[in-house]
Design an enzyme around this catalytic site. Structure first.
Site, PDB file in Angstrom:
ATOM      1  CG  HIS A 127      -1.954  -1.046   1.254  1.00 33.30           C
ATOM      2  ND1 HIS A 127      -2.830  -1.243   0.197  1.00 33.30           N
ATOM      3  CD2 HIS A 127      -2.256  -1.989   2.185  1.00 33.30           C
ATOM      4  CE1 HIS A 127      -3.622  -2.276   0.493  1.00 33.30           C
ATOM      5  NE2 HIS A 127      -3.297  -2.747   1.680  1.00 33.30           N
ATOM      6  CG  ASP A 163      -2.736  -8.409   0.784  1.00 32.17           C
ATOM      7  OD1 ASP A 163      -1.947  -8.718   1.696  1.00 32.17           O
ATOM      8  OD2 ASP A 163      -3.762  -7.722   0.958  1.00 32.17           O
TER       9      ASP A 163
HETATM   10 ZN   LIG Z   1      -3.926  -7.171   2.828  1.00 36.38          ZN
END
Ligand SMILES: [Zn+2]
Length: 341
Positions: A127, A163
């Site tokens: 992220h 993910d």
């Molecule tokens: Zn994650």
């Protein structure tokens, strides 16, 4: 004969910790390590020497000055970079070491085509945006690895991100770069909000970003179909010299953050498929991202490691995806069909 694996791991990754209860905690690393060590006899594990990333390594993927500014903030000791992303006095050490490990993995994979590696990194990275930390992530480890591989001379690198959360930071870093193919399978709509099938890259990178966003409840059969219809064909046509995986395990059915329904065997099946694609000519490296149920994380890392050695291959799940998952795969195929001449 099973292949031995390069292992990037360091006790100091556990020093990054939060004073309040937080899902991204040091115990995750112990669970992942237990899975790895349980699945692989010692002779199959080759520890990779690690060191801290240089600022030059980090500057390849983050905005110039970001590393410097981040270091200054982390120097305050304890605190929060945003609502989700904490730091402690040891965070800078762990973060620079994780990024350095990612670069070291890339160098080892580049110098020996056909090599396999697993990196048990904390803090996670996918992220982390060009100029901002986000979602438990400070430096984008997988992006650092991909950029290091490019800098070492590779022309095409693919990143597969399984993910449960969309790898928004990785996408942002490479969305205009035709030399890096980014393929993400994730829950959608979901945190962090991005990852719609229409996000296909921009400029010269148009077509080299591939997003498959699945609705809550999606299970293994949809991932089998997505690999057969989207992931493997995209890899075949891009023809990367190296495949990196943002290997988060929070799409597991037991995960407290994700809402998908994968099993440990699903991760092993995806690994087996990538192992088959890479064969002896391409290297393959898995870098840990999320995964917040300790039992699921241990079992999933174990299954993945067994598959990566070739000792415990698992075929892609068969079966018909739900109608909503089918529609998600079709939306991705349609978005990329518009690129055809
Ligand atoms: Zn994650």
């Amino acid at each position: 004969m099973p292949r031995s694996l390069l292992i990037a791991d360091d006790r100091r990754f556990a020093s990054h910790r939060c004073r309040r209860p937080h899902p991204e905690r040091p115990e995750r690393l112990e669970a992942a390590r237990a899975g790895l060590e349980g699945a692989l006899p010692a002779p199959l594990r080759r520890p990779l020497p690690l060191g801290r990333a240089s600022d030059e390594t980090i500057d390849r993927v983050h905005r110039p000055g970001y590393a410097e500014a981040l270091k200054r903030v982390l120097g305050r000791g304890w605190g929060d970079l945003d609502r989700d992303t904490y730091f402690c006095p040891e965070t800078a050490d762990a973060t620079w070491l994780a990024a350095g490990a990612a670069a070291a993995v890339a160098d080892a994979l580049v110098s020996n085509p056909g090599e396999r590696a697993i990196a048990l990194l904390r803090p996670p990275g996918h992220h982390a945006r060009p100029a901002a930390p986000m979602g438990f992530c400070l430096i984008n480890n997988v992006a650092v690895a991909a950029a290091a591989a490019r800098s070492a001379g590779l022309e095409r690198v693919a990143i597969v991100d399984w993910d449960v959360h969309h790898g928004n930071g990785t996408q942002e870093i490479f969305e205009a770069d035709p030399a890096v193919l980014f393929i993400s399978l994730h829950q959608h709509p979901f945190y962090p909000g991005s990852g719609a099938p229409s996000e296909i890259g921009r400029g010269a990178g148009r077509g080299s970003t591939v997003n498959v966003g699945f609705p809550a409840g999606t299970g293994s059969e949809a991932y089998g179909a997505a690999f057969r219809e989207v992931v493997l064909p995209a890899l075949e046509s891009f023809d990367p010299e190296l495949v990196l995986v943002s290997a988060g395990y929070d799409a597991h059915e037991r995960d407290p953050l994700g809402e998908l329904a994968l099993e440990a065997a699903t991760f092993a099946a995806m690994t087996t498929a990538l192992n088959g694609f890479c064969g002896d000519s391409r290297s393959l490296g898995l870098l840990l991202e999320g995964g917040y149920d300790l039992r699921a994380l241990e079992a999933s890392v174990a299954a993945t490691a067994g598959a990566l050695t070739g000792a415990a291959p698992i075929p892609l799940p068969e079966g018909v995806p739900s109608a909503a998952a089918r529609a998600a795969i079709d939306a991705t195929l349609a978005a990329h069909r518009t690129l055809a001449p």
